[in-house]
Design a protein around this motif. Structure first.
Motif, PDB file in Angstrom:
ATOM      1  N   ILE A   1     -27.977   8.346  29.719  1.00  0.00           N
ATOM      2  CA  ILE A   1     -28.088   9.408  30.724  1.00  0.00           C
ATOM      3  C   ILE A   1     -28.024   8.224  32.338  1.00  0.00           C
ATOM      4  N   VAL A   2     -28.825   7.192  31.856  1.00  0.00           N
ATOM      5  CA  VAL A   2     -28.905   6.653  33.574  1.00  0.00           C
ATOM      6  C   VAL A   2     -27.491   6.107  33.287  1.00  0.00           C
ATOM      7  N   ASN A   3     -26.900   5.151  31.780  1.00  0.00           N
ATOM      8  CA  ASN A   3     -25.272   4.951  32.538  1.00  0.00           C
ATOM      9  C   ASN A   3     -24.645   5.559  32.554  1.00  0.00           C
ATOM     10  N   ARG A   4     -24.253   6.929  32.096  1.00  0.00           N
ATOM     11  CA  ARG A   4     -23.188   7.595  33.161  1.00  0.00           C
ATOM     12  C   ARG A   4     -23.889   8.009  33.955  1.00  0.00           C
ATOM     13  N   MET A   5     -24.794   7.773  35.315  1.00  0.00           N
ATOM     14  CA  MET A   5     -25.562   7.637  36.363  1.00  0.00           C
ATOM     15  C   MET A   5     -24.710   7.131  37.122  1.00  0.00           C
ATOM     16  N   LEU A   6     -24.724   6.131  36.534  1.00  0.00           N
ATOM     17  CA  LEU A   6     -24.638   4.674  37.482  1.00  0.00           C
ATOM     18  C   LEU A   6     -22.858   4.451  37.385  1.00  0.00           C
ATOM     19  N   GLU A   7     -22.201   5.240  36.924  1.00  0.00           N
ATOM     20  CA  GLU A   7     -20.753   4.510  37.046  1.00  0.00           C
ATOM     21  C   GLU A   7     -20.062   4.823  37.839  1.00  0.00           C
ATOM     22  N   LYS A   8     -20.585   4.848  38.533  1.00  0.00           N
ATOM     23  CA  LYS A   8     -19.840   5.908  40.583  1.00  0.00           C
ATOM     24  C   LYS A   8     -20.763   4.487  41.249  1.00  0.00           C
ATOM     25  N   TYR A   9     -21.129   3.614  41.229  1.00  0.00           N
ATOM     26  CA  TYR A   9     -21.844   2.658  41.499  1.00  0.00           C
ATOM     27  C   TYR A   9     -21.177   1.590  41.237  1.00  0.00           C
ATOM     28  N   PRO A  10     -20.786   0.273  43.134  1.00  0.00           N
ATOM     29  CA  PRO A  10     -20.534  -0.388  42.834  1.00  0.00           C
ATOM     30  C   PRO A  10     -21.395  -1.872  42.213  1.00  0.00           C
TER      31      PRO A  10
END
Length: 284
Positions: free
Chosen positions: A149-158
């Protein structure tokens, strides 16, 4: 670099010895493995997710380092074996080194290789809890989350690494501009927390199903679901957990699933594991 060496009293040394003997009982059906404390590397930049504690060089130009992560060290060794029978359960006991905090720490851990199903994650948690109880540690609670969950949410953040650090520290002010991530900090409790999150975020249905499934395997263990629960080691990919005790302000044990780590060494092996931090066990 820390300047103080770590010495153990006779009493603490005896407790460490007893912790090993008890682990041998709890994990008697596991394969016990001893690995060298000093590792040899061909290149100073080794692999993603791994920052060795370099201590010198060999005449052939290779580099020597102290072990900093049992999970990565096991993956390096087991991936090198020509014949590796799976599934495999491994039990280890030994030290790791760090340039931050304590220079040398002791861990006891287990790893399950070759099984993707959630029951394997649950067995790791159950066995570590059994070990803690054998060591007379009773009043603990297990925080369970999901790095998927965390990794996929963070994909769009540089600025992913800064955000992970803020989530690990539960730094609300640092995350106030990230609404969906701040939501995770409040998602703590029983199965109803997972059900509520799943009803709002259908894209994470698989991860939520895994969390609900593991709850069925852990009925006799005090579990709190915490969707902001993360592990700082970047190789974790699935369910993760930490064990807390009311007398300690930091985890007593932790671990999780890391299905992609072995691919860095040329093997496709799903795996899950966890460790008890023996130095902290001495504080109870």
């Amino acid at each position: 670099m820390p300047v103080e060496e770590r010495f153990f009293s006779f009493d603490d040394s005896e407790r460490l010895k007893q912790s090993f003997l008890k682990a041998c009982q709890v994990f008697e059906d596991y394969n016990f493995l001893i690995l060298p404390t000093i590792e040899k590397h061909e290149h100073k930049i080794i692999i993603q997710h791994y920052k060795p504690f370099f201590v010198g060089t060999c005449q052939d130009g290779s580099f020597l380092s102290l072990r900093v992560d049992w999970t990565v060290s096991l993956a390096r060794f087991l991936s090198s074996l020509r014949h590796l029978e799976l599934p495999l359960k491994v039990f280890y006991w030994g030290n790791v080194f760090s340039l931050a905090g304590d220079l040398e720490r002791f861990q006891m851990g287990i790893e399950h290789l070759g099984v993707k199903e959630v029951y394997s994650d649950a067995e790791v948690i159950r066995k570590l809890c059994e070990y803690l109880r054998m060591c007379s540690v009773m009043d603990f609670v297990v925080n369970v989350g999901h790095m998927g969950i965390v990794n996929r949410m963070l994909e769009k953040y540089p600025d992913k690494h800064r955000i992970i650090k803020a989530m690990f520290e539960k730094n609300f002010s640092e995350l106030q501009s990230y609404t969906e991530l701040t939501e995770l900090l409040y998602m703590q409790g029983g199965k109803e927390v997972i059900q509520e999150f799943a009803s709002k975020h259908g894209e994470f249905s698989r991860e939520c199903e895994e969390l609900l499934e593991i709850s069925e395997y852990l009925e006799n263990i005090p579990v709190i679901f915490d969707l902001s629960e993360i592990r700082l080691q970047p190789y974790y990919t699935g369910i993760v957990f930490e064990v807390f005790h009311p007398r300690l302000g930091y985890p007593l044990a932790g671990g999780g699933r890391y299905d992609k780590l072995y691919s860095l060494f040329g093997r496709d092996i799903p795996a899950v594991g966890g460790a008890v931090y023996l130095d902290r066990l001495l504080e109870l």
